[in-house]
Design a protein around this motif. Structure first.
Motif, PDB file in Angstrom:
ATOM      1  N   GLU A  43       0.859  -1.179   0.000  1.00 23.34           N
ATOM      2  CA  GLU A  43       0.000   0.000   0.000  1.00 23.34           C
ATOM      3  C   GLU A  43       0.898   1.232   0.000  1.00 23.34           C
ATOM      4  O   GLU A  43       1.882   1.286   0.728  1.00 23.34           O
ATOM      5  CB  GLU A  43      -0.893   0.011   1.241  1.00 23.34           C
ATOM      6  N   THR A  44       0.532   2.203  -0.809  1.00 23.90           N
ATOM      7  CA  THR A  44       1.277   3.455  -0.798  1.00 23.90           C
ATOM      8  C   THR A  44       0.435   4.507  -0.097  1.00 23.90           C
ATOM      9  O   THR A  44      -0.790   4.515  -0.205  1.00 23.90           O
ATOM     10  CB  THR A  44       1.614   3.915  -2.229  1.00 23.90           C
ATOM     11  N   ALA A  45       1.090   5.346   0.625  1.00 27.69           N
ATOM     12  CA  ALA A  45       0.403   6.403   1.364  1.00 27.69           C
ATOM     13  C   ALA A  45       0.107   7.568   0.424  1.00 27.69           C
ATOM     14  O   ALA A  45       0.947   7.957  -0.384  1.00 27.69           O
ATOM     15  CB  ALA A  45       1.269   6.868   2.527  1.00 27.69           C
ATOM     16  N   GLU A  46      -1.098   8.105   0.545  1.00 28.57           N
ATOM     17  CA  GLU A  46      -1.498   9.298  -0.203  1.00 28.57           C
ATOM     18  C   GLU A  46      -1.708  10.412   0.820  1.00 28.57           C
ATOM     19  O   GLU A  46      -2.542  10.299   1.712  1.00 28.57           O
ATOM     20  CB  GLU A  46      -2.793   9.043  -0.973  1.00 28.57           C
ATOM     21  N   TYR A  47      -0.934  11.470   0.702  1.00 32.02           N
ATOM     22  CA  TYR A  47      -0.998  12.578   1.650  1.00 32.02           C
ATOM     23  C   TYR A  47      -1.863  13.697   1.084  1.00 32.02           C
ATOM     24  O   TYR A  47      -1.826  13.975  -0.103  1.00 32.02           O
ATOM     25  CB  TYR A  47       0.413  13.106   1.943  1.00 32.02           C
ATOM     26  N   PHE A  48      -2.636  14.335   1.974  1.00 32.50           N
ATOM     27  CA  PHE A  48      -3.489  15.442   1.562  1.00 32.50           C
ATOM     28  C   PHE A  48      -3.221  16.631   2.468  1.00 32.50           C
ATOM     29  O   PHE A  48      -3.237  16.511   3.695  1.00 32.50           O
ATOM     30  CB  PHE A  48      -4.967  15.046   1.649  1.00 32.50           C
ATOM     31  N   LEU A  49      -2.975  17.781   1.842  1.00 27.38           N
ATOM     32  CA  LEU A  49      -2.755  19.018   2.582  1.00 27.38           C
ATOM     33  C   LEU A  49      -3.931  19.949   2.324  1.00 27.38           C
ATOM     34  O   LEU A  49      -4.184  20.325   1.176  1.00 27.38           O
ATOM     35  CB  LEU A  49      -1.451  19.689   2.153  1.00 27.38           C
ATOM     36  N   LEU A  50      -4.654  20.319   3.355  1.00 28.87           N
ATOM     37  CA  LEU A  50      -5.770  21.239   3.219  1.00 28.87           C
ATOM     38  C   LEU A  50      -5.274  22.672   3.059  1.00 28.87           C
ATOM     39  O   LEU A  50      -5.786  23.426   2.237  1.00 28.87           O
ATOM     40  CB  LEU A  50      -6.692  21.125   4.445  1.00 28.87           C
ATOM     41  N   ARG A  51      -4.282  23.020   3.842  1.00 33.44           N
ATOM     42  CA  ARG A  51      -3.643  24.346   3.778  1.00 33.44           C
ATOM     43  C   ARG A  51      -2.134  24.111   3.669  1.00 33.44           C
ATOM     44  O   ARG A  51      -1.419  24.155   4.675  1.00 33.44           O
ATOM     45  CB  ARG A  51      -3.974  25.144   5.034  1.00 33.44           C
ATOM     46  N   PRO A  52      -1.656  23.862   2.448  1.00 33.30           N
ATOM     47  CA  PRO A  52      -0.259  23.432   2.264  1.00 33.30           C
ATOM     48  C   PRO A  52       0.784  24.310   2.952  1.00 33.30           C
ATOM     49  O   PRO A  52       1.686  23.790   3.601  1.00 33.30           O
ATOM     50  CB  PRO A  52      -0.082  23.451   0.750  1.00 33.30           C
TER      51      PRO A  52
END
Length: 172
Positions: A43-52
């Motif tokens: 599994e690869t991690a997917e990162y999400f930034l709301l306010r980069p």
């Protein structure tokens, strides 16, 4: 010893040997199946930034998805530059947190119905309890598991509440 009883013993010995041999063969077959390796893709991690910019400055990601699971960092009441909003108003801060969390969930194609854990941290538990019924507007079908924790302080002194989530993305 009579011939009939020795013949019967010989037949029992042969049958026992055959069943033992069959059991060994089955055991070997089972052993072969158990020893087979099943390849599972990593599994690869997917990162999400709301306010980069804010998240990079503070050194965190707002959410990380691995497989069907999403871990969401605690949401606080802030604007896009990282400044606290609704200072002194716990109810509005809570609403601002849920608004941000809804954006994160939407990014992954989820809703609050997909939340399995919700942890709330507040600097004023009695006041949070006053406004906790607002969660009925958020969680319409069921409530997730979780904890409500009274804490002395959060990242900035103006923050009165922080809400983190764990989400299970539904199977398609």
């Amino acid at each position: 010893m009579n011939i009939k009883s020795s013949h019967a013993r010989l037949m029992l010995a042969v049958l026992f040997s055959m069943s033992t041999l069959a059991g060994c063969q089955q055991s070997e077959q089972v052993k072969e199946v158990v020893e087979e390796k099943i390849e599972v893709p990593a599994e690869t991690a997917e990162y999400f930034l709301l306010r980069p910019d804010v998240e990079k400055a503070y050194g965190y990601s707002h959410a990380v998805k691995i497989g069907r699971e999403v871990k969401v960092s605690g949401a606080v009441s802030m604007d896009d530059q990282g400044n606290p909003t609704a200072v002194g108003d716990l109810e509005q801060q809570m609403k601002n947190c849920y608004s941000d969390l809804e954006k994160v969930l939407a990014h992954f194609g989820c809703t609050f119905d997909d939340v399995v854990v919700e942890n709330v941290f507040t600097t004023n538990m009695p006041q949070f309890l006053e406004f906790s019924a607002y969660r009925n507007e958020i969680y319409k079908n069921h409530f997730p598991t979780g904890s409500w924790l009274g804490v002395r302080e959060l990242a900035l002194p103006e923050f009165m509440i922080e809400i983190e989530l764990e989400v299970l993305i539904p199977e398609k």
